[in-house]
Design an enzyme around this catalytic site. Structure first.
Site, PDB file in Angstrom:
ATOM      1  N   ASP A   1       0.832  -1.197   0.000  1.00  0.00           N
ATOM      2  CA  ASP A   1       0.000   0.000   0.000  1.00  0.00           C
ATOM      3  C   ASP A   1       0.871   1.254   0.000  1.00  0.00           C
ATOM      4  O   ASP A   1       1.788   1.388   0.816  1.00  0.00           O
ATOM      5  CB  ASP A   1      -0.896  -0.018   1.246  1.00  0.00           C
ATOM      6  CG  ASP A   1      -1.916   1.099   1.254  1.00  0.00           C
ATOM      7  OD1 ASP A   1      -2.379   1.503   0.168  1.00  0.00           O
ATOM      8  OD2 ASP A   1      -2.258   1.566   2.359  1.00  0.00           O
ATOM      9  N   HIS A   2       0.587   2.157  -0.923  1.00  0.00           N
ATOM     10  CA  HIS A   2       1.330   3.412  -1.042  1.00  0.00           C
ATOM     11  C   HIS A   2       2.844   3.176  -1.100  1.00  0.00           C
ATOM     12  O   HIS A   2       3.611   3.758  -0.337  1.00  0.00           O
ATOM     13  CB  HIS A   2       0.980   4.370   0.095  1.00  0.00           C
ATOM     14  CG  HIS A   2      -0.401   4.943  -0.031  1.00  0.00           C
ATOM     15  ND1 HIS A   2      -0.686   6.015  -0.845  1.00  0.00           N
ATOM     16  CD2 HIS A   2      -1.578   4.566   0.504  1.00  0.00           C
ATOM     17  CE1 HIS A   2      -1.982   6.279  -0.782  1.00  0.00           C
ATOM     18  NE2 HIS A   2      -2.544   5.409   0.016  1.00  0.00           N
TER      19      HIS A   2
ATOM     20  N   GLY B   1      -7.030   9.060   6.983  1.00  0.00           N
ATOM     21  CA  GLY B   1      -7.311   9.390   8.373  1.00  0.00           C
ATOM     22  C   GLY B   1      -8.776   9.757   8.572  1.00  0.00           C
ATOM     23  O   GLY B   1      -9.637   9.450   7.754  1.00  0.00           O
TER      24      GLY B   1
ATOM     25  N   HIS C   1      -9.391   5.440  -1.623  1.00  0.00           N
ATOM     26  CA  HIS C   1      -8.545   5.477  -0.428  1.00  0.00           C
ATOM     27  C   HIS C   1      -9.202   6.390   0.608  1.00  0.00           C
ATOM     28  O   HIS C   1      -9.994   7.248   0.270  1.00  0.00           O
ATOM     29  CB  HIS C   1      -7.154   6.017  -0.768  1.00  0.00           C
ATOM     30  CG  HIS C   1      -6.315   5.052  -1.538  1.00  0.00           C
ATOM     31  ND1 HIS C   1      -4.955   4.958  -1.379  1.00  0.00           N
ATOM     32  CD2 HIS C   1      -6.626   4.130  -2.475  1.00  0.00           C
ATOM     33  CE1 HIS C   1      -4.470   4.028  -2.185  1.00  0.00           C
ATOM     34  NE2 HIS C   1      -5.476   3.515  -2.864  1.00  0.00           N
ATOM     35  N   GLY C   2      -8.823   6.202   1.862  1.00  0.00           N
ATOM     36  CA  GLY C   2      -9.372   7.069   2.899  1.00  0.00           C
ATOM     37  C   GLY C   2     -10.830   6.757   3.171  1.00  0.00           C
ATOM     38  O   GLY C   2     -11.689   7.630   3.086  1.00  0.00           O
TER      39      GLY C   2
ATOM     40  N   ASN D   1      -9.886   1.159   0.569  1.00  0.00           N
ATOM     41  CA  ASN D   1      -8.886   1.076   1.634  1.00  0.00           C
ATOM     42  C   ASN D   1      -9.492   1.543   2.952  1.00  0.00           C
ATOM     43  O   ASN D   1     -10.159   2.580   3.004  1.00  0.00           O
ATOM     44  CB  ASN D   1      -7.680   1.951   1.290  1.00  0.00           C
ATOM     45  CG  ASN D   1      -6.777   1.327   0.254  1.00  0.00           C
ATOM     46  OD1 ASN D   1      -7.228   0.576  -0.604  1.00  0.00           O
ATOM     47  ND2 ASN D   1      -5.504   1.640   0.319  1.00  0.00           N
TER      48      ASN D   1
END
Length: 292
Positions: A82-83, A182, A209-210, A231
């Site tokens: 991931d990332h 976050g 994402h997020g 994600n």
């Protein structure tokens, strides 16, 4: 069951309009909780190991453990970096048997993002490893502040998305449509129209994402508009911390000889419940049977 690459696991999700949850692994409690939830719900699952977490975990031992758990769980599983930010880390992930690489070139110029993403794709193709790219900038960052907001100026451009996919050869595209890493500061406002346009314009699965802080209704709206991978980590982390906070102040529990072990058992249960709830929202329940 052998690991699936991202193209295989998302191809089925795309066909049947559900999303596969991508949950971050930071220790055995998180890994066990995710696999327990996946096994009980019969959901396919993506296990994320993020480059930003590597200072805290051993990628070799962690990947070995995940692969063994995947064999035992018997549900379709993808092991995803991931990332990924650096080529050395990507090469290490390949050596560790990862079946998918998410390369994050979102901080680069558009031209640099294309160039470096294509380089990762060419490397991974030799090993039948899928590659996810990112275009636009998702709010916040995985190693930064807990709360963040999205910047509309950095949302994914539809025309660029078409060009980016064509030039890089990626298997999945992470988009920026108002989502943040976050906890979202305020109320998330996703650009569903932009997402629908991207989905119509490109032929590969899309990634969100997020995921923490987004409502169940909004998650389902994104899935209807092409999101196949979501994600999710902050919500798991918050569940774990809330469980620990509760048990730290539990005087009766603190008198037990196995106090710490019981705390960790409760942490795992809390994470498992959170993950199972997300799998329900993502519509992945009982979809493991779709993989043959």
């Amino acid at each position: 069951m052998a690991l699936l690459n991202l193209k295989a696991i998302l191809g089925v999700a795309n066909q049947h309009q559900f999303a596969v949850g991508a949950f971050n692994a930071i220790d055995s409690n998180f890994i066990d909780a995710v696999f327990d939830a996946a096994g009980e719900t019969q959901s396919p699952v993506i296990i994320n190991v993020a480059e930003v977490h590597l200072p805290y975990i051993d990628i070799y031992a962690t990947s070995d453990y995940i692969r063994k758990k995947a064999e035992q769980a018997g549900v379709p599983t993808c092991l995803n970096l991931d990332h990924g930010l650096t080529l050395p880390t990507i090469k290490t992930a390949i050596d560790c048997g990862f079946s998918s690489i998410m390369f994050d070139g979102s901080s680069l110029t558009y031209e640099q993002n294309i160039e470096q993403t294509r380089e990762v794709v060419e490397l991974c193709q030799k090993y039948a490893i899928s590659v996810e790219g990112e275009l636009g900038a998702v709010g916040g960052d995985e190693g930064g502040a807990l709360e963040s907001m999205a910047d509309t100026a950095l949302y994914t451009n539809v025309d660029q998305a078409v060009d980016f996919v064509q030039q890089t050869g990626i298997d999945a595209l992470a988009v920026a449509i108002g989502n943040t890493h976050g906890k979202y500061k305020g109320e998330p406002k996703l650009d569903f129209e932009r997402l629908a346009q991207i989905h119509q314009a490109v032929s590969i699965p899309l990634v969100l994402h997020g995921g923490s802080g987004i409502s169940a209704i909004d998650f389902r709206k994104t899935i209807e508009r092409g999101i196949c991978k979501i994600n999710f980590f902050t919500g798991m982390s918050q569940s774990a911390l809330q469980s620990i906070e509760k048990d730290v102040t539990n005087h009766a529990l603190s008198q037990k000889y196995n106090y710490y072990l019981m705390m960790m058992e409760n942490v795992q249960k809390a994470i498992k419940q959170t993950v199972a709830e997300q799998m329900q929202i993502f519509n992945s329940i009982n979809k493991a049977t779709y993989y043959g």
